[in-house]
Design an enzyme around this catalytic site. Structure first.
Site, PDB file in Angstrom:
ATOM      1  N   ASP A  34       0.627  -1.282  -0.454  1.00  0.00           N
ATOM      2  CA  ASP A  34      -0.254   0.292   0.196  1.00  0.00           C
ATOM      3  C   ASP A  34       0.754   1.590  -0.107  1.00  0.00           C
ATOM      4  O   ASP A  34       2.050   1.278   1.116  1.00  0.00           O
ATOM      5  CB  ASP A  34      -0.518  -0.322   0.834  1.00  0.00           C
ATOM      6  CG  ASP A  34      -2.333   0.740   0.962  1.00  0.00           C
ATOM      7  OD1 ASP A  34      -2.620   1.032   0.339  1.00  0.00           O
ATOM      8  OD2 ASP A  34      -1.935   1.768   1.804  1.00  0.00           O
TER       9      ASP A  34
ATOM     10  N   GLU B 222       1.892  -0.657  -5.484  1.00  0.00           N
ATOM     11  CA  GLU B 222       0.928   0.886  -5.242  1.00  0.00           C
ATOM     12  C   GLU B 222       1.345   1.894  -4.930  1.00  0.00           C
ATOM     13  O   GLU B 222       2.124   1.611  -4.289  1.00  0.00           O
ATOM     14  CB  GLU B 222      -0.586   0.590  -3.745  1.00  0.00           C
ATOM     15  CG  GLU B 222      -1.062   1.229  -4.658  1.00  0.00           C
ATOM     16  CD  GLU B 222      -2.392   2.049  -3.761  1.00  0.00           C
ATOM     17  OE1 GLU B 222      -3.144   2.497  -3.733  1.00  0.00           O
ATOM     18  OE2 GLU B 222      -1.664   2.821  -2.229  1.00  0.00           O
TER      19      GLU B 222
HETATM   20  C1  NOJ Z   1      -4.241   3.307  -1.024  1.00  0.00           C
HETATM   21  C2  NOJ Z   1      -5.872   2.083  -0.882  1.00  0.00           C
HETATM   22  O1  NOJ Z   1      -5.504   1.339  -2.228  1.00  0.00           O
HETATM   23  C3  NOJ Z   1      -7.117   2.581  -0.447  1.00  0.00           C
HETATM   24  O2  NOJ Z   1      -8.358   1.893   0.001  1.00  0.00           O
HETATM   25  C4  NOJ Z   1      -6.668   3.337   1.161  1.00  0.00           C
HETATM   26  O3  NOJ Z   1      -7.385   4.176   1.785  1.00  0.00           O
HETATM   27  C5  NOJ Z   1      -5.200   4.672   1.460  1.00  0.00           C
HETATM   28  N1  NOJ Z   1      -3.688   3.882   0.418  1.00  0.00           N
HETATM   29  C6  NOJ Z   1      -4.545   4.669   1.747  1.00  0.00           C
HETATM   30  O4  NOJ Z   1      -3.901   3.168   3.238  1.00  0.00           O
END
Ligand code: NOJ
Ligand code: CA
Length: 538
Positions: free
Chosen positions: A203, A264
């Site tokens: 993440d 990500e």
């Molecule tokens: C990316 C995640 O995909 C999202 O759902 C989340 O709100 C943020 N990161 C914070 O963790």
């Protein structure tokens, strides 16, 4: 099963655990529910499942606020249920990827509670990012930084200090300069890898390392393009983040097969290369198609750029049209080219007007195109049903912090997180024996799995046929472009698998080979209608 490269061309299906299937009828999807649907996942033809966070959480951000990284939320199941799902997925020939959230914990995490109790200057506070406030009594935030879901990025604690949170205030940012933080995450990664997890989705991988100067820059300075040189921004995408991932990679590579990871990282395309390199996480999400309009030139450019980038990193590319964070692509592509990238503005289904038929046709075509490309396809639960975004969620039922913190600007992400319809009736359309934690609209009935099962032209059966063909046709990671005009994206893979997508208004005729599949149920063989992709053995 032990192929170390399994992730390179995998079709990965993202499950948002609380909204997939509910075994015990409390309205919240659970691990037992997912396990009971493994035959469905196997028959869909995917290679791997990615589970969004299932850890204990107050759900201030849908589980991305983690209370404890090495456990399962009791409302979702137990570690025993987790072990069961891993072995059941593996028995079905499927891999499992879990989500790791390293930038922030939840404010209920033992570390944050300890930090609050221990007070300023303590080692416990050093695991997070605390500062004194401005103003005579420190009553003003240390800086005017904004958080991602709207509102201030610093929140004050009772003794007067302030902590940084890039996201909601319930998600305090960790201090990755702290060795204990680093070691603890290595323990967490090993904990899940030891339990048989095949890979990790990381993440906001670009946020971990920060170098916050004594005198804090203003929000405007932080955001001004060109103010900081690449890799040296105080908060984002700092080069040294890869020192962390090098340690993670060493751990991943100590397993057989090595554990995979996908970053990500919302960074410019050329900065993605490093996250995707074999010394770092090994793969990175390419989100470019998420904001692409229905435009052949744009698609062609995105595809060729990303194949080049992937080749430079040594990874394979990834392709994504939908996720738990974005308006579902069946809706996005039905909002008209002009609004495609601004689908966040969807404010209740009437503005901009959604053309469901066109949206679904384009979504099916787009997915078929991406499934023919080299690299991994990340699919989001429900897109195989052609599900549109649910716009009509009453305000009082919304859960996303983006809705509450950014009122009037965006409605948030709940519309793509509504529990799936498995049957056309029942209290929650077969999601479970009880209700659903987000309200499902009446029209969900028409999208139910059992309805689509019996319809050869359904989106579900299209995905099944496409994934089956894809697994058999998969070939070297390269393609050759074919020129069929400016409004057509056409390419041939080395073994003679040709994909043609018609972005224009005129029919495209192709007589170069046997038609294998078409995203349009009404197209004749060899005719690629507008808003259609067809595959050929050619
Ligand atoms: C990316 C995640 O995909 C999202 O759902 C989340 O709100 C943020 N990161 C914070 O963790
Ligand atoms: Ca449940």
């Amino acid at each position: 099963m032990n192929d170390p490269d399994w992730w390179r061309n995998a079709a990965v299906y993202q499950i948002y655990p609380r909204s997939f299937a509910d075994a015990n009828g409390d309205g919240i999807g659970d691990l037992a529910g997912i396990t009971s649907r493994i035959p469905y996942l196997r028959d869909l033809g995917i290679d791997a499942v990615w589970l969004s966070p299932f850890y204990p959480s107050a759900l201030s951000d849908g589980g991305y606020d983690v209370d404890e990284y090495r456990d399962v939320d009791p409302r979702i199941g137990s570690l025993d249920d987790f072990d069961l799902i891993v072995s059941a997925l593996h028995d079905a020939g499927l891999k499992i990827i879990v989500d790791i959230v390293p930038n922030h914990t939840s404010d209920r995490h033992a570390w944050f509670q300890e930090a609050l109790a221990a007070g300023p200057g303590s080692p416990a506070r050093d695991r997070y990012i605390f500062r004194g406030g401005k103003g005579e009594h420190g009553e003003l935030p240390p800086a005017d930084w904004q958080s991602k879901f709207g509102g201030p990025g610093w929140t004050r604690v009772p003794d007067g200090q302030w902590y940084l949170h890039t996201f909601a205030k319930e998600q305090p940012d960790l201090n990755w300069a702290n060795r204990e933080v680093r070691d603890d995450f290595l323990t967490t990664l090993a904990f899940w890898a030891d339990r048989g997890v095949d890979g990790f989705r990381v993440d906001v991988a670009h946020y971990l390392t920060k170098a916050i100067p004594e005198v804090l820059p203003s929000w405007e300075e932080l955001r001004s393009p060109g103010a900081y040189s690449e890799g040296f921004h105080p908060l984002v995408d700092r080069d040294e983040v890869h020192e962390i991932y090098a340690e993670w990679r060493a751990l991943f590579n100590s397993y057989a097969p090595p554990r995979a990871a996908v970053a990500e990282a919302w960074v410019p395309a050329h900065r993605r290369v490093r996250y995707a390199s074999p010394e770092s996480l090994g793969q990175a999400f390419n989100f470019d198609l998420l904001s692409a309009g229905w435009d052949a030139t744009e698609f062609r450019r995105i595809i060729s750029d990303n194949l080049d980038l992937a080749a430079r990193s040594g990874a394979s590319s990834t392709w994504v049209f939908s996720s738990h964070d974005k308006v579902r692509h069946a809706t996005r592509f039905g909002l008209g080219t002009r609004t495609n990238g601004k689908a966040w503005l969807l404010t209740g289904g009437t503005d901009p007007v959604e053309d469901r038929t066109l949206g679904l046709a384009r979504a099916r075509a787009a997915t078929l195109l991406s499934l023919a490309l080299p690299g991994s396809a990340y699919l989001y639960q429900g897109e195989e049903l052609g599900l549109p975004e649910v716009a009509e969620i009453p305000d009082e039922c919304r859960q996303d912090p983006a809705f509450y913190r950014n009122k009037g600007v965006e409605v948030g992400r709940d519309g793509c997180r509504v529990p799936l319809p498995w049957t056309p009736d029942g209290s929650s359309f077969g999601f479970g024996p009880g209700g659903a934690h987000l309200p499902q609209p009446a029209w969900f009935a028409g999208y139910a799995v059992t309805i689509q099962d019996n319809d050869p032209d359904s989106t579900l059966n299209l995905y099944r046929r496409a994934l089956d063909l894809r697994s058999r046709l998969r070939t070297q990671e390269s393609l050759e472009w074919l020129d069929l005009g400016p409004h057509v994206v056409a390419f041939r893979r080395p073994n003679g698998w040709t994909s043609i997508t018609n972005f224009g208004d005129e029919t495209v005729v192709f007589d170069g080979g046997e038609q294998l599949l078409s995203s349009s149920a009404t197209s004749e063989d060899g005719i690629v209608e507008p808003s259609t992709t067809a595959w050929f053995a050619a």
